[in-house]
Design a protein around this motif. Sequence first.
Motif, PDB file in Angstrom:
ATOM      1  N   GLU A  22      -3.533  -4.048   6.992  1.00  0.00           N
ATOM      2  CA  GLU A  22      -2.637  -4.267   5.844  1.00  0.00           C
ATOM      3  C   GLU A  22      -2.577  -5.739   5.445  1.00  0.00           C
ATOM      4  O   GLU A  22      -2.255  -6.065   4.303  1.00  0.00           O
TER       5      GLU A  22
ATOM      6  N   ASN B   6       0.835  -1.199   0.000  1.00  0.00           N
ATOM      7  CA  ASN B   6       0.000   0.000   0.000  1.00  0.00           C
ATOM      8  C   ASN B   6       0.864   1.241   0.000  1.00  0.00           C
ATOM      9  O   ASN B   6       1.888   1.311   0.679  1.00  0.00           O
TER      10      ASN B   6
ATOM     11  N   GLY C 163       3.152  -5.725   4.309  1.00  0.00           N
ATOM     12  CA  GLY C 163       2.418  -5.021   5.374  1.00  0.00           C
ATOM     13  C   GLY C 163       2.185  -5.958   6.554  1.00  0.00           C
ATOM     14  O   GLY C 163       2.654  -7.088   6.566  1.00  0.00           O
TER      15      GLY C 163
END
Length: 454
Positions: free
Chosen positions: A409, A226, A358
Amino acid sequence: MSLNKPYLDVPGTTIFDADQSRKGYWLNQFCMSLMKADNRARFKADEDAYLAEWPMTDEQKAAVRARDLNWMMRTGGNIYFLSKLGATDGLSFQQMAGSMTGMSEQQYRDMMVAGGRSPEGNRVVGEHGDAQGPVNQSAAWKDWEQQTQKRLAAAVQQAHDASNKAATGHARISASVYSSHVPAIGAAIDHGKTAEPYWAPMFAGFEPSKAWMKTHRPDVVFLVYNDHATNFDLSVIPTFAIGTAAEFEPADEGYGARPVPKVIGHPELASHIAQSVIQQGFDLTLVNELKVDHGLTVPMNLMFGTPAEWPVRVIPFHVNVVQYPVPSGARCFALGQAIRRAIESFDQPLNVQIWGTGGMSHQLQGPRAGLINREWDNAFLDRLIADPQDLSAMPHIDYVREAGSEGIELVMWLIARGAMADAGGGRSPRVAHRFYHVPASNTAVGHLILENQA
Ligand code: DHB
Ligand code: FE
């Protein structure tokens, strides 16, 4: 390559798809620059000098000089972009469209006044409508084609020879890698702190990964991460965005850009994946200008160390996990399945890995900051390995409650997992490495390598 392009047999038209866009990128960007009065003035004053500022092909520049819109379209131009050039010349949309038909301006106008061109005979190539037959060409385009005929013949021969020599086959996903992407890990590397007692056990957990990578290095990494308010601020919030550019610079996230190599992309594979995945029902955003942040560069360091150049090409794939609603685990898993189908329909024998980054437990904000749930994280890893489809049904609230607000995440890991063979009816993967450590900054570090079995 087996993309569905049913529009190729519609006569007298060019559909602007990801492949056309890739070809026409700089031509279209040049046209966009004419939205500014200063640029229009400079272009009009000295076309050649202005065109020299743009990395377009010689053919695109020749097509622009000839003002041959059909030619520009052939080289990747799109009418909405090309219309900026027409506007600079003072042309109306009707004059521009008419100029591509082989009719005079008056004839075209008369046809429109009489009700427009009929679709009869103009739906499929080979019918007998009035939009069939070769595209009309300016003298400059004909000239260009004649002059380049010999060069083209030689190029075709060369390509033919090369394709005879080149290995045939299609791309395949060999493995998936899962890893936290904490920025402090990057800072520890950049400032020479990896051997300090705080960091040494964390980095030790990735030594087997780097060794594994030496014998399992792919051609391309499809890297799911991300963007952390780096490229996408609150003005644009794509849910899923694929990087289709040739290269991506490391971003300055406020501390100065990390001293890591720029990332080399794979535009051809990326636009193939974009087209295929969108046709499978996932409406991706395509990004041609993207700086990559810690979400991408930190896992690269963890798997490859600190080389002068990254030894693989990378397709960055961004998922919005910042502003709710974020995509569900189920949607991410299904997207992974679509990405596998897309990659495996690419007709070059590329070895591709897919990474999910993540996580794991982390809460970066509020009085709850620092939340770590070892038990939950390890159960997540167990389920990710053994029954990811079931895991993908877990609602967001469970991630937030159990793994912290930024633990969300982890949904990105389900994209990588959905792209593994077993999610498409193949064999279960082999666990090549698994590692878990607390802490790195505010997070638990989780890491997994899964290999597809032949
Ligand atoms: C931290 C972790 C992240 O995943 C991130 O994107 C930013 C910060 C942290 O723990 O400091
Ligand atoms: Fe993050």
